[in-house]
Design an enzyme around this catalytic site. Structure first.
Site, PDB file in Angstrom:
ATOM      1  CE1 TYR A  36      65.853  37.797  37.073  1.00  0.00           C
ATOM      2  CE2 TYR A  36      64.200  39.248  36.141  1.00  0.00           C
ATOM      3  CZ  TYR A  36      65.159  38.267  35.978  1.00  0.00           C
ATOM      4  OH  TYR A  36      65.412  37.759  34.725  1.00  0.00           O
ATOM      5  CB  SER A  37      65.468  42.261  44.145  1.00  0.00           C
ATOM      6  OG  SER A  37      66.472  42.868  43.354  1.00  0.00           O
TER       7      SER A  37
END
Length: 325
Positions: A61-62
């Protein structure tokens, strides 16, 4: 907030899990709808105030910034032993042939990287984000077992795979004397109910907790069908997941709206209450980019739908192709 054991394990989780994919640096492989660290922290703090103790993120995630944001916020707002931190491994984190997947090397590399980003010595739940057909499941299960034995994870979980694959993984663990999965994070909501056919009965039989992702169908169940949001305009996954049987899905969304109107509550509460009514489900994973999302999620734990309401919500459903693996 109620708390319950994750499947047959001794780990207690809140009945609502805060999904943290929306918290991350958009310049590091994130999305246009992710919130900055400054914007994210009030959501984590409010979740704790509401009794949510379980937080789900992932290394991918990111590209790690979600873990960093979650780790720093929890260190500031909570005692480590009072929260449950779940993260995942599988996604590509760096260029090169060994930059992703479920090989022993990648798992060992990524658990240490996740712990550094989260600022903790262990995670409560370490999950494989997807199935990896390129790696023998024996190698993956032994590596995860060694992560647990090293004290870097307390429990392990899986996500988004066919029931036969999950059964094979559990059988492999039994044969090798390795740690078994205690949870399945799957794609499940009123618009995608295919997990009811095999995965949920398997989990119920084996004492595995189910923690569904996208219980609100990426927001499709919370608003008028054609309403646009910042995320809906840029989320390619949303369009892939919820366009295959549009007429039937519209009817489901309309049923949610009808029940919500009759109850005088937001649609999100109805859609989440339906998920929570299923005996196989331990706790849905709910994302929040507005504080009201958290309030609705917690309120849903107190909303008990009638049999007639459940029947009305389920009646328009038609079989779907499986999506999300």
């Amino acid at each position: 907030m109620d708390y319950t054991n994750l499947g047959g394990s001794g780990l207690q989780v809140s009945r609502i899990i805060l999904g943290c994919m929306s918290y991350g640096d958009s310049s590091r492989g994130g999305h246009g709808w992710t919130l900055t660290e400054e914007e994210s922290r009030p959501f984590i703090r409010r979740a704790l105030d509401l009794g949510i103790t379980t937080f789900d993120t992932a290394n991918v995630y990111s590209i790690g910034s979600s873990e960093e944001i979650v780790g720093r916020a929890l260190a500031d707002f909570a005692r480590r032993e009072e929260v449950v931190i779940a993260t995942k491994v599988h996604g590509v984190m760096r260029p090169g042939p060994n930059g992703g997947g479920l090989s022993r090397g990648h798992i060992m590399e990524q658990i240490d990287a996740s712990l550094r980003r989260l600022g903790t010595d262990y995670v409560d739940l370490y999950q494989i984000h997807r199935w990896d057909p390129r790696v023998p499941i024996e190698e993956t299960m032994e590596a995860l077992h060694d992560v647990v034995r090293a004290g870097k994870a307390r429990y392990i979980g899986a996500s988004s795979m066919y029931a036969w694959q999950f059964a094979k993984a559990q059988h492999t663990a039994d044969l090798g004397g390795f740690t078994r999965f205690v949870s399945m994070q799957d794609h499940y909501n009123l618009l995608q109910r295919e997990e009811e056919r095999e995965m949920h009965p398997l989990c119920a039989d084996q004492g595995v907790g189910v923690i569904p992702w996208s219980p609100l169908a990426r927001g499709k169940l919370t608003r008028d069908w054609d309403a646009a949001t910042t995320r809906s305009g840029s989320d390619a996954v949303l369009h892939r997941l919820y366009q295959q049987t549009e007429d039937a899905d519209r009817a489901v969304a309309a049923a949610v709206a009808s029940v919500a109107e009759s109850r005088g509550v937001p649609r999100a509460q109805v859609a989440l209450a339906w998920v929570l009514s299923k005996s196989a489900v331990t706790a849905p994973i709910v994302g929040a980019t507005k504080l009201g999302h958290l309030e609705d999620a917690v309120a849903a734990t107190e909303l008990e739908l009638t049999d007639a309401e459940i029947a009305a919500l389920e009646a328009p459903y038609v079989p779907h192709a499986i999506e999300g693996f």
